[in-house]
Design an enzyme around this catalytic site. Structure first.
Site, short mmCIF file in Angstrom:
data_model
loop_
_atom_site.label_atom_id
_atom_site.label_comp_id
_atom_site.label_asym_id
_atom_site.label_seq_id
_atom_site.Cartn_x
_atom_site.Cartn_y
_atom_site.Cartn_z
N LYS B 199 0.87 -1.19 0.00
CA LYS B 199 0.00 0.00 0.00
C LYS B 199 0.90 1.23 0.00
O LYS B 199 1.45 1.61 1.02
CB LYS B 199 -0.91 -0.01 1.24
CG LYS B 199 -2.27 0.63 1.04
CD LYS B 199 -2.23 2.11 0.76
CE LYS B 199 -2.14 2.92 2.04
NZ LYS B 199 -2.06 4.39 1.74
N GLY B 251 6.10 4.73 8.97
CA GLY B 251 5.25 5.91 9.05
C GLY B 251 5.26 6.49 10.45
O GLY B 251 6.24 6.32 11.18
N SER B 252 4.17 7.12 10.80
CA SER B 252 4.15 7.85 12.08
C SER B 252 3.98 6.90 13.26
O SER B 252 3.43 5.80 13.13
CB SER B 252 3.01 8.87 12.08
OG SER B 252 1.78 8.20 12.25
N THR B 253 4.45 7.34 14.41
CA THR B 253 4.33 6.54 15.63
C THR B 253 2.86 6.33 16.00
O THR B 253 2.48 5.26 16.46
CB THR B 253 5.11 7.22 16.77
OG1 THR B 253 6.51 7.17 16.45
CG2 THR B 253 4.88 6.53 18.09
N GLU B 254 2.03 7.34 15.75
CA GLU B 254 0.62 7.22 16.12
C GLU B 254 -0.06 6.12 15.30
O GLU B 254 -0.76 5.27 15.84
CB GLU B 254 -0.08 8.57 15.91
CG GLU B 254 -1.09 8.91 16.95
CD GLU B 254 -0.83 8.24 18.30
OE1 GLU B 254 0.16 8.58 18.98
OE2 GLU B 254 -1.64 7.37 18.70
N GLY B 256 1.50 3.74 13.85
CA GLY B 256 2.17 2.52 14.28
C GLY B 256 1.49 1.87 15.46
O GLY B 256 1.33 0.65 15.52
N GLU B 273 8.67 0.87 11.57
CA GLU B 273 9.72 1.87 11.48
C GLU B 273 9.02 3.22 11.56
O GLU B 273 8.35 3.63 10.61
CB GLU B 273 10.49 1.68 10.15
CG GLU B 273 11.89 2.24 10.22
CD GLU B 273 11.95 3.69 9.80
OE1 GLU B 273 11.73 4.54 10.69
OE2 GLU B 273 12.19 3.98 8.64
N CYS B 307 12.60 10.34 8.45
CA CYS B 307 12.28 9.89 9.81
C CYS B 307 13.50 9.99 10.71
O CYS B 307 13.38 10.23 11.90
CB CYS B 307 11.76 8.46 9.77
SG CYS B 307 12.81 7.37 8.79
N GLU B 404 8.15 15.58 16.26
CA GLU B 404 8.71 15.42 14.93
C GLU B 404 8.05 16.43 13.99
O GLU B 404 6.83 16.45 13.84
CB GLU B 404 8.43 13.99 14.45
CG GLU B 404 9.08 13.67 13.13
CD GLU B 404 8.94 12.20 12.74
OE1 GLU B 404 7.89 11.62 13.02
OE2 GLU B 404 9.90 11.66 12.16
#
Lengths: 278, 497
Positions: B199, B251-254, B256, B273, B307, B404
């Protein structure tokens, strides 16, 4: 007649009662009249938090101890358990194990501690690498301990515990262990082995209580860096992994498999680059 | 000032310097379709809900093609196609044949490098210099490196085990290195014998879709790689799909975290990651000119859409003023503008939403008391651009020091002792990357050992290589990509009998 001992939790290198005051009676499975074998301090959420604090406090020194020293200390655990072979087996027998099964259990645990003792000074070589990058750089990857690891131990109180705890400690992590729900006496007696094996206080903390109550708090705890859920009942595992999302704990279900990758579940790889040119 | 040579040149000189004649790369090598469908089971299929969305050139704001908006039924179809390929043609493909297909992919990418580079810059806004010299060559290198592993997997894990493919892998990638992230994900997955549903990021699907031509030409069987474009809903459907054995997400921690929760329910394996706020430590004995270049590379590579960007610069107090002056002078020479111009250092911000976030975080930084220094050259009058920016007087509690930004914005802080540098560097939940500059070898090793980061660049920054494992600690995720250790994410180890 045996003394009706009260088994205590092992937190920060000390044997403590639960701050909640909770105590559970363990009855003999071999007598029909429900004879009480022992009393066991039963951990609360506060005890679990105290154990995490102790583990965090002990972690930097344990991680910076030389792998040679960590290996010797793990080997000392095996030696001390070997010295208590008879009493450890007797305790299992009193809890309903056959003599033969009890002996196998103790032997298996000793063997596992010896096996992992020998890994402490080899993990870096086997899991790390020097990487041939396409440029004038030295590029080196080395495994480092993640920090504090929560361990939900499976039922066999000595062998399963050794199988999940030893690889965690081997790589320089400290641990908070939720001991086998079924066999508290052997697991908490094993804490006495840890206490007399030069394992620094706080490096391995052993709690006993209701796993269904305690394990979710362990998975939620923001200062726990990884969790091994292999001992958790099937219905609980998914919940623990879901809760681990809060601080993105590493989640593993190692089942104590004897391979360096089991220790690797609790190691983070660090890759360092440096130019190599004039 | 400690060092007379550190005086910045007058602004006029910088502007003259920036006024070089344009050198735009031609776009004639790229042929765009008006509209792209989904790539599922070896054929192009229209999205099940019949919706397409425009993909926009961020340097102009103009739509350049329409991308299919995939949704849950499309993910179902793609997972089914991947499963069929895993059980069928891909299982029947020998490891050495897999290896050859991956080698061919690498070669074909090298041969079509210019086309991929132009398309990447056109769709994503990154300078052609970077897509040409970094993204595309590294993407080809990733396939080449992993090609060799395909028939050597058991040797990667130290004995006593067989490495088996995990199965169907869902891969969700970001918009900052679209083709390169596709390569990072696809190459190890395919080498290990898995099949994939990929994706791409909503704003940068085109190079992944062009990659389909390469995969076909290389002889990859139908269904081994399936590409479902679309937004967050398609990604969420993939992450939660019960037919997927492993998810890899960058992608983003959120996001994730939400994927961690989704895969807890399905039991899929997971590597993440995620974000970072990487510290870049400059000691007082660092080679200053090199360290300035390192800081530039650290924060302004790819507009700071990285990142592992070195977004927190920690400079030893005794050299802080001199260093910052040099850095500001260097910043003034960065050329911001047309991504397709070969002179451009800083291209377009990837999307209007990202530009708004960068703008907002900079306003917050000022309101919290940090001082903003920016380049003064004019920005292009259309498209999404943001000038290279430095904040000084930053406190460790300021949001600009904690969150970030994912943009060309550097927060500068100071430290006195090495211990303080470590404490400040590690005072974040992230742990992706870090940098250190010093001439003292023992200090490098001491510092590198203590920085909590998956990658440490010592006297360099933002270097990448397929042989070098990349990935974070703590809230920056888990698992590695690249190197022998990166294979671990794509295999199940079985005891050798």
């Amino acid at each position: 007649m045996n003394e009706m001992k009260t088994y205590k939790l092992y937190v920060g290198g000390a044997f403590v009662r639960s701050e909640s005051g909770r105590v559970t009676s363990v009855t003999s499975v071999t007598s029909d009249d429900g004879e009480v074998l022992a009393r066991v301090a039963t951990a609360s959420r506060k005890d679990l938090r105290d154990a995490v604090v102790a583990a965090r406090g002990a972690q930097p020194a344990w991680a910076s101890a030389t792998p040679y020293l960590r290996g010797q200390i793990l080997y000392r655990v095996a030696e001390m358990l070997d010295g208590r072979r008879t009493s450890a087996a007797d305790e299992l027998v009193r809890s309903g194990w056959s003599k033969a099964d009890a002996a196998v259990e103790v032997d298996a645990a000793i063997d596992t501690w010896v096996w992992w003792a020998g890994w402490a000074d080899k993990l870096t070589q086997v899991l790390g690498s020097v990487n041939p990058v396409a440029g004038p750089f030295l590029n080196v990857s080395t495994p480092e301990p993640v920090g504090v690891v929560g361990v939900v131990a499976a039922d066999r109180p000595l062998a399963d515990l050794a199988g999940v705890l030893a690889p965690v400690l081997c790589g320089g992590n400290t641990a908070v262990v939720l001991a086998s729900a079924a066999h508290p006496l052997a697991a908490l007696s094993f804490a006495e082995v840890l206490a007399t094996s030069d394992v620094p206080g706080g490096v391995a903390n052993v709690l006993w209580g209701d796993v269904g109550e305690l394990a979710p708090w362990l998975a939620d705890h923001a200062d726990v860096d990884a969790i091994d859920v292999s001992g958790a009942p099937d219905g609980l595992r998914c919940d623990l992994v879901e809760r681990s999302a809060g601080n993105l704990k590493r989640c593993a279900a190692t089942s104590g498999l004897r391979r360096p990758q089991t220790a690797g579940e609790f190691l983070d790889l660090k890759t360092v680059w440096h130019p190599a040119r004039v | 000032m400690n060092d007379r040579s550190a005086e910045p040149e007058p602004l006029a000189a910088a502007q003259t310097f920036a006024g070089y004649a344009p050198a735009p790369e031609s776009t004639s090598i790229v042929t765009l379709a008006d509209r792209y469908d989904l790539w599922i089971g070896g054929e192009w299929r229209p999205p099940s809900e019949g919706r397409w969305f425009p993909t926009v050139n961020p340097a102009s704001g103009e739509p350049i093609a329409e991308i299919a908006e995939g949704s849950a039924p499309d993910i179902d179809a793609a997972v089914a196609a991947a499963r069929a390929a895993f059980d069928g043609p891909w299982a029947a493909t020998s490891p050495s044949q897999r290896s050859r297909i991956l080698f061919r992919i690498a070669r074909l990418l090298q041969e079509r490098a210019r086309e991929f580079a132009v398309l990447e810059s056109l769709d994503g806004g990154k300078p052609i210099r970077e897509s040409r010299d970094v993204d595309v060559p590294l993407a080809a290198a990733h396939f080449f490196y992993h090609a060799g592993w395909a028939d050597k997997l058991d040797w990667a894990f130290g004995g006593g085990v067989h490495a088996r493919p995990v199965g169907v892998v869902g891969q969700i990638i970001p918009w900052n290195f679209p083709l390169l992230m596709a390569a990072w994900k696809l190459a190890p997955a395919l080498a290990a014998g898995n099949t994939v549903v990929l994706k791409p990021a909503e704003t940068t699907s085109l190079t992944a879709l062009l990659l389909v031509e390469v995969l076909r030409e290389a002889g990859l069987p139908a269904g081994v790689v399936n590409i479902v474009t679309g937004g967050g809903d398609a990604g969420a459907a993939l992450a939660a799909h019960p037919g997927v054995d492993k998810i890899a997400f960058t992608g983003s921690t959120e996001v994730g975290r939400s994927i961690r929760r989704a895969t807890a329910a399905t039991g899929a394996r997971l590597t993440l990651e995620l974000g970072g706020k990487s510290a870049h430590v400059i000691y007082d004995d660092a080679p200053l000119d090199q360290a300035v270049e390192g800081a530039v590379q650290g924060i302004w590579f790819n507009q700071g859409h990285v990142c592992c960007a070195g977004s927190r610069l920690l400079v030893q107090e005794s050299i802080a003023d001199a260093f910052t002056e040099r850095l500001v002078a260097r910043m003034q020479r960065l050329r911001v503008g047309d991504p397709l111009d070969k002179n451009t250092d800083i291209g377009a911000i990837n999307s209007g939403a990202q530009l708004a976030r960068i703008t907002e975080l900079c306003e917050i930084a000022e309101s919290e008391g940090a001082r903003r220094v920016q380049t003064t050259a004019a920005l292009p009058d259309r498209g999404w651009f943001f000038p290279p920016t430095i904040f000084t007087g930053v406190d460790t509690s300021h949001r600009i020091a904690v969150e970030e930004v994912f943009g060309p914005v550097l927060a500068v802080m100071t430290f006195r002792t090495p211990q303080e540098a470590i404490a400040k560097a590690n005072s974040t939940p992230y742990g992706l990357a870090a940098g250190v500059w010093t001439s003292d070898g023992a200090r490098i090793l001491w510092t590198a050992e203590r920085l909590r980061a998956g990658v440490v660049w010592a006297n360099t920054y933002n270097q990448f290589d397929p042989a070098s494992p990349f990935g974070g600690m703590r809230a920056s995720g888990f698992g590695r990509e690249g190197g022998r250790q990166g294979l671990d994410a794509y295999v199940n180890l079985e005891a050798a009998s």
